[in-house]
Write a protein that holds these residues in place. Structure first.
Motif, PDB file in Angstrom:
ATOM      1  N   GLY A 164      42.365  37.393  28.809  1.00 42.46           N
ATOM      2  CA  GLY A 164      42.148  38.683  29.446  1.00 42.46           C
ATOM      3  C   GLY A 164      40.771  38.803  30.038  1.00 42.46           C
ATOM      4  O   GLY A 164      40.119  37.796  30.370  1.00 42.46           O
ATOM      5  N   SER A 202      38.480  40.895  28.390  1.00 41.64           N
ATOM      6  CA  SER A 202      37.631  41.226  27.250  1.00 41.64           C
ATOM      7  C   SER A 202      36.880  39.994  26.760  1.00 41.64           C
ATOM      8  O   SER A 202      37.466  38.911  26.638  1.00 41.64           O
ATOM      9  N   ARG A 215      45.375  39.906  25.562  1.00 47.74           N
ATOM     10  CA  ARG A 215      44.621  40.699  24.589  1.00 47.74           C
ATOM     11  C   ARG A 215      44.353  42.116  25.081  1.00 47.74           C
ATOM     12  O   ARG A 215      44.390  43.077  24.310  1.00 47.74           O
ATOM     13  N   ASP A 216      44.092  42.272  26.380  1.00 45.94           N
ATOM     14  CA  ASP A 216      43.711  43.570  26.921  1.00 45.94           C
ATOM     15  C   ASP A 216      44.894  44.507  27.141  1.00 45.94           C
ATOM     16  O   ASP A 216      44.698  45.684  27.445  1.00 45.94           O
ATOM     17  N   ASP A 217      46.104  44.007  27.022  1.00 51.77           N
ATOM     18  CA  ASP A 217      47.272  44.833  27.283  1.00 51.77           C
ATOM     19  C   ASP A 217      47.429  45.895  26.203  1.00 51.77           C
ATOM     20  O   ASP A 217      47.124  45.676  25.027  1.00 51.77           O
ATOM     21  N   TRP A 222      43.061  38.722  36.054  1.00 51.01           N
ATOM     22  CA  TRP A 222      43.988  38.671  34.923  1.00 51.01           C
ATOM     23  C   TRP A 222      44.863  37.423  35.016  1.00 51.01           C
ATOM     24  O   TRP A 222      45.036  36.677  34.039  1.00 51.01           O
ATOM     25  N   ASN A 231      38.678  34.222  28.753  1.00 51.72           N
ATOM     26  CA  ASN A 231      38.393  35.483  29.430  1.00 51.72           C
ATOM     27  C   ASN A 231      37.620  35.266  30.723  1.00 51.72           C
ATOM     28  O   ASN A 231      36.788  34.364  30.824  1.00 51.72           O
TER      29      ASN A 231
END
Length: 473
Positions: free
Chosen positions: A245, A247, A221-223, A288, A253
Motif C-alpha cells: 500500500g 502506508s 494494508r490501506d484498504d 497503489w 509501500n
C-alpha cells in the motif's frame, strides 16, 4: 520446432473422453471462438450464450486439430467426445496445471485487477517463459481456458479472477491452486448481489482458500477492509502473508509518486529496501497498483530491481487510462482519456482525479463524459451523487452524464460546473461533439453496459485523415 500444447493422447488422458477420427493429432492452442481460431487449435464447443456445437463445421473448415464436443452425431473432423465440454475444459486446465512447474499467481479485486495482471504479465515475460489471462478472461470459462492454454515450459503465470456472487472465487482458485494470491482493493462493485461492501470483501478473500501449502497471501494494508482480508489469509494455507500500500507500515509501500500524461515515477520500499521506479501509465491510482505489482512479483521470485526494469514498458490498456491525441473535423486537437472499460465508485473517482491532473490546452476545458454505474443496489443514488465532490476537486468544467442512474449526480453538481444529461451513450456523443473544442481534455468512463465506450470509438473513428498524432504513451 516447439513442443505442441496438447497431443491427442494427452487430451484424452486429461478428459477421460473418447476419440473419433484421427488419434495422433497435435494442437498448438485452445479456442472457444471460431472467429479467432487458428489452424491446429483444439476447438472447445462450449454451451453458453450459444451452442458451440453449431460451430464445429466452421472449426474444422478453419483447420482445427480437433473439436472437443459433448455429442458427435454428424460432426466433421477429429473429435474428442466428453460428457460436458465445460467440465472437459476444466479437466484440461487441471492437467496443464499439474504437468507444469510454473509459479501460479492469482489476482482479484474490485478495482485494478486487470491492470495489475497485465503489468505482472509484462514483468514475468521479462524474466522468462510466461503465461497470462488474455483480456479479462476471468470467469467460469475464462480461467479454465487460460489454464488449458498454459505451455509445459511456463515458469510463471498470472491468472485474473472475477466474481459477482459469493462462491465463484472459491471455485476458480481451487482450480488454479495458486502459489501467490493477491487482492488489489475492495470497492462497492456488484452491491446488487451483496448486502454490504464487507460481504464483497469476504467473497474476494475466497481467493486465499485455493493457495498451495506455504503459498503467499497478499492483501492491501490501506484498504478499509484490510483486516478482514488479513483474517481470511491467516486461516488459509499461506506460509507467508505480505501487505502492500501507501502506508509506511506496509511491507511493500510506495512512499513517493508523481504522475504525468506520459507515465509516472515513484519510490518504493520492498521489505525494507528502497528503490526508484518508472511506469508507462499515469494516474494517482497507479501508486497503489505499483505496490501490488512489486509485492506479487517478489513473491513469485523476481527481485525488486528486475521489476523496476520492466515497469517503464508497462502502459495503460485500452479503456483503462490510455490517452490519445484526437484530431477534430473542424481542426485542432483534443486530449482523450479513455477510461471507458467498466466503472464502480472507487475507479470512477480515480479516473476523475486523473482528469484533474491533465492540463487543457489554450482555451480548453476539462470535460467528463460519465456513464451510469450498474449493480450498485439500493445505494446506487447516493454513490452516483457522491461523484460530485471528486468532480469539483478535479475542476471539471463540463460534465455529460449518461443514463437514468446518473440523475442524482446532475442534481448534486454545483452551479459552477456546466452539466448536461443524456438518455444514453449515443445522446452523450451528440452532446459532446456539439460542445467539444480544440484544447479540451475529455475523460470517458462508465459501466460496460452504459455503452460509453462507443463515445471513445466514435471520436477515434471520426478523425480527419492524417490528423492522428498517436498516443501520449
Amino acid at each position: 520446432m516447439s513442443e505442441p500444447l496438447w497431443t491427442a493422447r494427452e487430451a484424452l488422458a486429461a478428459t477421460g473422453g473418447k476419440l473419433a477420427g484421427s488419434t495422433d493429432w497435435t494442437a498448438d492452442g485452445v479456442s472457444i471462438d471460431t472467429r479467432s481460431l487458428k489452424p491446429r487449435d483444439l476447438f472447445v464447443a462450449l454451451t453458453d450464450q450459444r451452442d458451440g456445437h453449431d460451430f464445429v463445421p466452421d472449426a474444422a473448415a478453419r483447420g482445427a486439430a480437433c473439436s472437443l464436443v459433448a455429442r458427435s452425431d454428424g460432426m466433421p473432423g477429429n473429435l474428442l467426445v466428453g460428457r460436458d465440454t465445460l467440465e472437459s475444459l476444466r479437466a484440461l486446465g487441471r492437467a496443464a496445471r499439474d504437468r507444469s512447474d510454473a509459479i501460479r499467481v492469482a489476482v482479484t479485486g474490485s478495482v485494478g485487477k486487470t491492470s495489475v495482471k497485465e503489468a505482472l504479465a509484462a514483468v514475468f515475460r521479462a524474466a522468462g517463459p510466461a503465461h497470462w489471462s488474455e483480456r479479462s478472461y476471468n470467469n467460469h470459462w475464462g480461467v479454465p481456458l487460460t489454464l488449458a492454454r498454459m505451455p509445459k515450459a511456463t515458469r510463471r503465470a498470472v491468472f485474473e479472477m472475477g466474481m459477482n456472487h459469493a462462491g465463484e472465487l472459491r471455485d476458480l482458485t481451487g482450480l488454479v491452486r495458486p502459489h501467490v494470491a493477491l487482492v488489489t482493493r475492495i470497492a462497492p462493485a456488484h452491491l446488487e448481489f451483496f448486502r454490504s461492501v464487507a460481504d464483497i470483501a469476504h467473497a474476494k478473500a475466497e481467493i486465499y482458500e485455493g493457495l498451495m501449502t506455504d503459498g503467499v497471501a497478499i492483501y492491501p494494508r490501506d484498504d478499509e477492509h484490510g483486516e478482514l482480508l488479513l483474517d481470511h489469509a491467516r486461516r488459509s494455507a499461506a506460509g507467508f502473508i505480505l501487505d502492500f500500500g501507501l502506508s509506511p507500515e506496509a511491507a511493500v509501500n510506495v512512499s513517493q509518486f508523481e504522475t504525468a500524461p506520459d507515465g509516472a515515477r515513484g519510490r518504493v520500499s520492498v521489505l525494507g529496501k528502497s528503490l526508484d521506479f518508472r511506469i508507462g501509465a499515469s494516474g494517482a491510482h497507479w501508486a497503489w497498483n505499483a505496490a501490488a505489482i512489486f509485492a506479487a512479483a517478489i513473491a513469485a521470485g523476481i527481485d525488486a530491481e528486475a521489476v523496476a526494469e520492466a515497469l517503464p514498458d508497462v502502459g495503460a490498456e485500452p479503456g483503462r487510462g490510455r490517452v490519445h491525441q484526437v484530431g477534430l473535423p473542424t481542426g485542432g486537437f483534443i486530449r482523450l482519456l479513455d477510461e471507458s472499460y467498466n466503472a464502480n465508485p472507487v475507479s470512477m473517482a480515480a479516473a476523475i482525479e486523473t482528469l484533474g491532473g491533465l492540463v487543457p490546452g489554450k482555451g480548453g476545458r476539462r470535460i467528463a463524459v460519465l456513464g451510469e454505474m450498474l449493480e450498485l443496489g439500493p445505494k446506487s443514488p447516493d454513490l452516483h451523487a457522491g461523484l460530485a465532490e471528486p468532480l469539483v476537486r478535479a475542476k471539471a468544467d463540463l460534465v455529460i452524464a449518461s443514463g437514468s442512474r446518473m440523475t442524482p449526480l446532475t442534481d448534486a453538481l454545483q452551479d459552477g460546473i456546466e452539466t448536461h444529461y443524456a438518455n444514453d451513450a449515443d445522446a452523450a456523443l451528440t452532446c459532446l461533439t456539439q460542445a467539444v473544442r480544440p484544447g479540451d481534455v475529455v475523460m470517458v468512463k462508465g459501466s460496460n453496459a452504459s455503452g460509453v465506450h462507443r463515445v471513445v470509438k466514435a471520436l477515434l473513428a471520426a478523425q480527419p485523415a492524417g490528423s492522428q498524432r498517436g498516443e501520449d504513451r
